[in-house]
Design a protein around this motif. Sequence first.
Motif, short mmCIF file in Angstrom:
data_model
loop_
_atom_site.label_atom_id
_atom_site.label_comp_id
_atom_site.label_asym_id
_atom_site.label_seq_id
_atom_site.Cartn_x
_atom_site.Cartn_y
_atom_site.Cartn_z
N TRP A 27 0.81 -1.21 0.00
CA TRP A 27 0.00 0.00 0.00
C TRP A 27 0.85 1.26 0.00
N PHE A 28 1.96 1.21 0.67
CA PHE A 28 2.83 2.40 0.71
C PHE A 28 3.38 2.71 -0.68
N VAL A 29 3.78 1.65 -1.40
CA VAL A 29 4.30 1.87 -2.77
C VAL A 29 3.19 2.40 -3.66
N ALA A 30 1.99 1.87 -3.50
CA ALA A 30 0.87 2.34 -4.34
C ALA A 30 0.55 3.81 -4.07
N ILE A 31 0.57 4.17 -2.79
CA ILE A 31 0.30 5.58 -2.46
C ILE A 31 1.37 6.48 -3.04
N CYS A 32 2.63 6.06 -2.95
CA CYS A 32 3.73 6.86 -3.51
C CYS A 32 3.54 7.05 -5.01
N MET A 33 3.18 5.98 -5.70
CA MET A 33 2.99 6.08 -7.16
C MET A 33 1.81 7.01 -7.46
N ALA A 34 0.73 6.92 -6.66
CA ALA A 34 -0.41 7.82 -6.89
C ALA A 34 -0.03 9.29 -6.65
N VAL A 35 0.75 9.53 -5.60
CA VAL A 35 1.20 10.90 -5.31
C VAL A 35 2.04 11.44 -6.46
N ILE A 36 2.95 10.59 -6.96
CA ILE A 36 3.81 11.03 -8.08
C ILE A 36 2.94 11.36 -9.30
N ALA A 37 1.96 10.50 -9.61
CA ALA A 37 1.13 10.73 -10.79
C ALA A 37 0.29 12.02 -10.63
N ILE A 38 -0.28 12.22 -9.44
CA ILE A 38 -1.08 13.43 -9.21
C ILE A 38 -0.21 14.68 -9.27
N SER A 39 1.00 14.59 -8.68
CA SER A 39 1.91 15.74 -8.72
C SER A 39 2.27 16.09 -10.15
N LEU A 40 2.48 15.07 -10.97
CA LEU A 40 2.79 15.33 -12.37
C LEU A 40 1.61 16.03 -13.05
N GLY A 41 0.39 15.59 -12.76
CA GLY A 41 -0.78 16.22 -13.39
C GLY A 41 -0.94 17.68 -12.94
N GLU A 54 -6.23 16.94 -20.26
CA GLU A 54 -4.90 16.49 -20.70
C GLU A 54 -4.02 16.18 -19.51
N ALA A 55 -4.04 17.03 -18.49
CA ALA A 55 -3.22 16.77 -17.31
C ALA A 55 -3.69 15.48 -16.62
N GLY A 56 -5.05 15.26 -16.63
CA GLY A 56 -5.55 14.02 -16.01
C GLY A 56 -5.09 12.77 -16.74
N TRP A 57 -5.19 12.85 -18.08
CA TRP A 57 -4.72 11.67 -18.85
C TRP A 57 -3.21 11.43 -18.67
N ALA A 58 -2.44 12.49 -18.63
CA ALA A 58 -0.99 12.34 -18.44
C ALA A 58 -0.70 11.76 -17.06
N SER A 59 -1.47 12.24 -16.06
CA SER A 59 -1.26 11.71 -14.72
C SER A 59 -1.62 10.23 -14.66
N LEU A 60 -2.71 9.82 -15.35
CA LEU A 60 -3.10 8.39 -15.38
C LEU A 60 -2.06 7.55 -16.10
N ALA A 61 -1.56 8.10 -17.22
CA ALA A 61 -0.53 7.35 -17.95
C ALA A 61 0.71 7.15 -17.09
N CYS A 62 1.08 8.17 -16.34
CA CYS A 62 2.26 8.04 -15.46
C CYS A 62 2.01 6.98 -14.40
N LEU A 63 0.79 6.97 -13.84
CA LEU A 63 0.47 5.98 -12.81
C LEU A 63 0.54 4.56 -13.36
N VAL A 64 -0.05 4.39 -14.57
CA VAL A 64 0.00 3.04 -15.19
C VAL A 64 1.45 2.61 -15.45
#
Length: 450
Positions: A27-41, A54-64
């Motif tokens: 869960w900690f790794v997943a939260i970190c990845m979500a934070v990184i993706a949201i920060s990027l968006g 566009e920022a949302g799609w880029a953030s989702l792509a980063c998360l994936v």
Amino acid sequence: MTISADSPLAPVSDRRGARPRSAPGGWFVAICMAVIAISLGVVLYTQLGFTLPEAGWASLACLVTLVLADIYTLRNRERARFEQDVAQISRGTSELSREVRQLVQKLEQSEKQSNRRIRETVDARLGTVLDDISSLDTLLRELTEEVRELKEMQAAAPPPPPPPAPPESPEEPEFGHEEPEAEASVVEAAPAAFVPNAETLKTIVHALRSDRIDVHLQVMVGLPQRRPMHYEALARLRGPDGGTLMPGDFLPDARHAGLVSKIDAAVVERCFKIADQMSRRDRVATIFCNISPDTLRGSAAMALIDATERHKDQAGHIVFELTQAEFDGLGAIERETIEALTEFGCRFCVDNLTRLRVDGPLLSQQHVRFVKLDAAVLLDPGVDSGDIHPSDFARLMARSGIEVIATRVETEPQVLDLLDFDVGTAQGHLFGRPKPVRLGAAAGTSAASV
């Protein structure tokens, strides 16, 4: 089944003390990845002028992308751990196999040592028993000789005079006269004992002490090509005057004196040397050597086994011969000696067959590989052949691995008849008379010319 941490089959992570990823860590790794993706968006939307979709799609792509990268990394780690586990298990299996092989080798060595000790103990005790039996046999022979001499002295002594008749018993003198006459009649009815020849015994002793025992070889040929196949060793004794004694001249006296085994030992030693010299000249041949049953028991048997062991490389070229009567009369001790000799490769032959009613499979089990009989006996229509025809005797013996050798072949018609009887080996003056063999540098030449 419980697997310890030190076992080769235990997981690598458990042996190293490492723990697999737990649920809170995931869960900690997943939260970190979500934070990184949201920060990027957020950065894309606020700083770089991207629209909110566009920022949302880029953030989702980063998360994936981060999730896929994490999954790939985890799989590589699990694969590496699995390969390490397999390698560890392989090493453990190899080590276990090596330990099993070492254990098997130790068990085999222990079994061999135990068998060797048991055999040495049995041989030592058997040698003691054979020596005791030989001593008893010598004592019995000496006692028999003393009894015979006593009987001869009693027979040669004059009858005692009759005692004087007492006056009161007139019938007693007649009784006194009848008893010596009865004893004399018993002595006259007894069979005459063998009387040894003093000169012959002197020649035998001289030949043994001065090494004047010669060996003559007579060839045995294969039919119909008449190619030399085997040789028979015949003993001759040279006397002090240069004369030669044939076996028929010295064997009776040698048996009576108990010297046959000593003569056999000398002849066997020469046969081994002849076989060795023939093999060195690429003339491999089988040598038939006649021995007495006395040579197969007591100290003579131990000496024969020792001589065979010294010449074990040539033991396969030696065939020991006994007559049919001697072979049928062998006891348990003599059979044990035959077993010991066959372990070195020696073979045996039954000579002087007088009947064809023989058990081939039984002879084969008793290590007999050759039988010899007079050609006249085999070709005699009145010979005791049992349920088979004499012409089938050689083929019947061959089924048991026994070769038939016809002896005393003197004429060409006998050769033709033997071929009709499928006899493949023959011996006789028609093919060659016994010839002397001298040991030494010329032995190979003499043997080759036989």
